[in-house]
Design an enzyme around this catalytic site. Structure first.
Site, mmCIF file in Angstrom:
data_model
loop_
_atom_site.group_PDB
_atom_site.id
_atom_site.type_symbol
_atom_site.label_atom_id
_atom_site.label_comp_id
_atom_site.label_asym_id
_atom_site.label_seq_id
_atom_site.Cartn_x
_atom_site.Cartn_y
_atom_site.Cartn_z
ATOM 1 N N ASP A 85 -39.643 34.442 25.726
ATOM 2 C CA ASP A 85 -40.701 33.434 25.832
ATOM 3 C C ASP A 85 -41.990 34.074 25.341
ATOM 4 O OD1 ASP A 85 -42.669 31.591 26.424
ATOM 5 O OD2 ASP A 85 -41.698 30.936 28.283
ATOM 6 N N ALA B 275 -32.436 21.506 29.859
ATOM 7 C CA ALA B 275 -33.859 21.356 29.535
ATOM 8 C C ALA B 275 -34.078 20.066 28.749
ATOM 9 C CB ALA B 275 -34.346 22.571 28.758
ATOM 10 N N ARG B 276 -33.877 20.124 27.440
ATOM 11 C CA ARG B 276 -34.047 18.946 26.587
ATOM 12 C C ARG B 276 -33.033 19.009 25.447
ATOM 13 N NH1 ARG B 276 -36.159 16.855 30.160
ATOM 14 N NH2 ARG B 276 -38.224 15.875 30.328
ATOM 15 N N ASP C 218 -26.826 18.995 30.671
ATOM 16 C CA ASP C 218 -27.359 17.844 31.398
ATOM 17 C C ASP C 218 -28.226 16.977 30.488
ATOM 18 O OD1 ASP C 218 -27.856 16.385 33.936
ATOM 19 O OD2 ASP C 218 -29.923 17.033 33.615
ATOM 20 N N GLU D 269 -29.058 9.886 24.272
ATOM 21 C CA GLU D 269 -28.690 9.519 25.637
ATOM 22 C C GLU D 269 -28.771 8.008 25.799
ATOM 23 O OE1 GLU D 269 -31.210 11.742 28.282
ATOM 24 O OE2 GLU D 269 -30.467 13.678 27.569
ATOM 25 N N HIS E 17 -28.025 13.715 32.661
ATOM 26 C CA HIS E 17 -29.465 13.958 32.764
ATOM 27 C C HIS E 17 -29.964 13.710 34.190
ATOM 28 C CE1 HIS E 17 -33.330 14.098 30.133
ATOM 29 N NE2 HIS E 17 -33.506 14.718 31.297
ATOM 30 N N ILE E 18 -29.326 14.381 35.144
ATOM 31 C CA ILE E 18 -29.675 14.188 36.553
ATOM 32 C C ILE E 18 -30.167 15.475 37.203
ATOM 33 C CG2 ILE E 18 -28.137 12.215 36.916
ATOM 34 C CD1 ILE E 18 -26.149 14.253 38.217
#
Length: 345
Positions: free
Chosen positions: A196, A256-257, A281, A286, A305-306
């Site tokens: 990061d 994450a995304r 997830d 989606e 996505h929960i």
């Protein structure tokens, strides 16, 4: 001051949670409510705003005479703002107010707040849960056992998964979620490494080994889990070349995304065996389209996505936006405001 407040909740961040939180913060508040249908009815585009639930007409009617709106999903469009001249504060109980037309709110003199970090703990816990599920084939073996099959062949060496203790795990991103995941993985005894470039490297070093090059992190990691934000720089961050850099037989987790990852390349890596497994997830599209390769890819664990769906998240989100209402009533600075220039005008 007795501010007229509309609590526009849904079936996750309930109107009752928003109402109770506002009254705990401002006991004199006059709170009315509007119930939105999400998640029983999917959110979507409403006029010019995205990820919204409910209709402009219902919201306009409910906002009559209201100065404050607390909500998660209500569609605060230009039309809604034009039709709600008394509105002065919108507090959105999510990480970003994507369901609010910020320029229109600014033009109307309406401050917009949001609730960053509300689901960091839940998402971190879900990330680790997904990781354990795919490493140890928990959903797969549960399905066999529930069907009456006692599959001792999962004890075969080639079918066994990894332990976290002593295993090199690479984290991409060290924000509110990634830092929590690092703490948990340290408790398991994993060898945590983190990429990061924007994180405080000293703080990062307390929980893992900083790695300055993404490809080096991938080469060193038997497990990679994604925790970065989606920006122009990170969109498609993990593609075919990055997956190839990971060791054969490694694992990948993305809670994450979806846009961080090239899912077509991931399917290729799973089908070839280069990736031993993956857990997701979040997805590129989606809901996942019918016939998508992910639905038949081997050794994949998927949830819809929960990761942020916990009771604590809903309760925390309500408290965060209620606290902003309290600050506004008392004339204090707002903690997380998208358009602070409105407050000084």
């Amino acid at each position: 001051m007795t501010p007229p407040v509309l609590a526009a909740g849904d079936n996750f961040v309930l109107s009752s949670l928003l109402t109770d939180a506002v009254l705990a913060e401002v006991p004199s508040a006059d709170v009315t409510s509007l119930d939105l249908p999400w998640p029983d009815v999917a959110f979507g585009q409403v006029a010019e705003v995205d990820e919204a639930s409910g209709t402009e007409d219902d919201l306009i009617e409910a906002l009559a005479g209201r100065q404050v709106l607390v909500t998660q999903m209500a569609p605060v469009t230009e039309r809604v703002l034009r039709s709600s001249p008394d509105l002065r504060l919108i507090a959105v109980s999510r990480g970003g107010p994507v369901n609010v037309n910020i320029p229109a709110a600014t033009e109307a003199g309406v401050a917009v707040c949001y609730a960053p970090g509300r689901n960091a703990t839940a998402t971190a816990e879900m990330s680790v849960g997904l990781l354990l599920a795919v490493l140890r084939r928990i959903p797969e073996t549960h399905a066999h056992t529930a069907a009456g099959e006692w599959r001792g062949d999962y004890y075969r060496y080639e079918r066994c998964g990894l332990e976290l203790e002593g295993t090199p795990v690479g984290l991409v991103g060290f924000g509110a979620v990634g830092s929590r995941v690092a703490k948990v993985l340290n408790a398991f005894g994993a060898k945590v490494r983190v990429y990061d470039p924007y994180a405080d490297q000293e703080a990062l070093a307390a929980y893992g080994e900083p790695v300055s090059d993404l490809h080096e992190l991938l080469r060193q990691s038997k497990i990679v889990t994604l925790h970065a934000r989606v920006t122009e720089e990170t969109r498609g961050l993990i593609g075919r070349a990055e997956l190839a850099a990971m060791p054969a037989g490694s694992y990948l987790v993305n809670a994450a995304r979806g846009p961080l990852l090239d899912y077509a390349a991931t399917c290729d890596a799973l089908e070839s065996g280069h990736l031993a497994g993956a857990a997701f997830d979040t997805f590129e599209t989606e809901p996942i389209p019918a016939g998508d390769r992910l639905l038949s890819a081997p050794n994949v664990v998927m949830t819809p996505h929960i990761a942020g769906a916990s009771k604590a998240v809903a309760e925390k989100a309500a408290r965060i936006v209620a606290a902003e209402v309290g600050r506004w009533v008392r004339g204090e600075p707002l903690a997380n405001c998208s358009n602070p220039e409105v407050l000084s005008s």
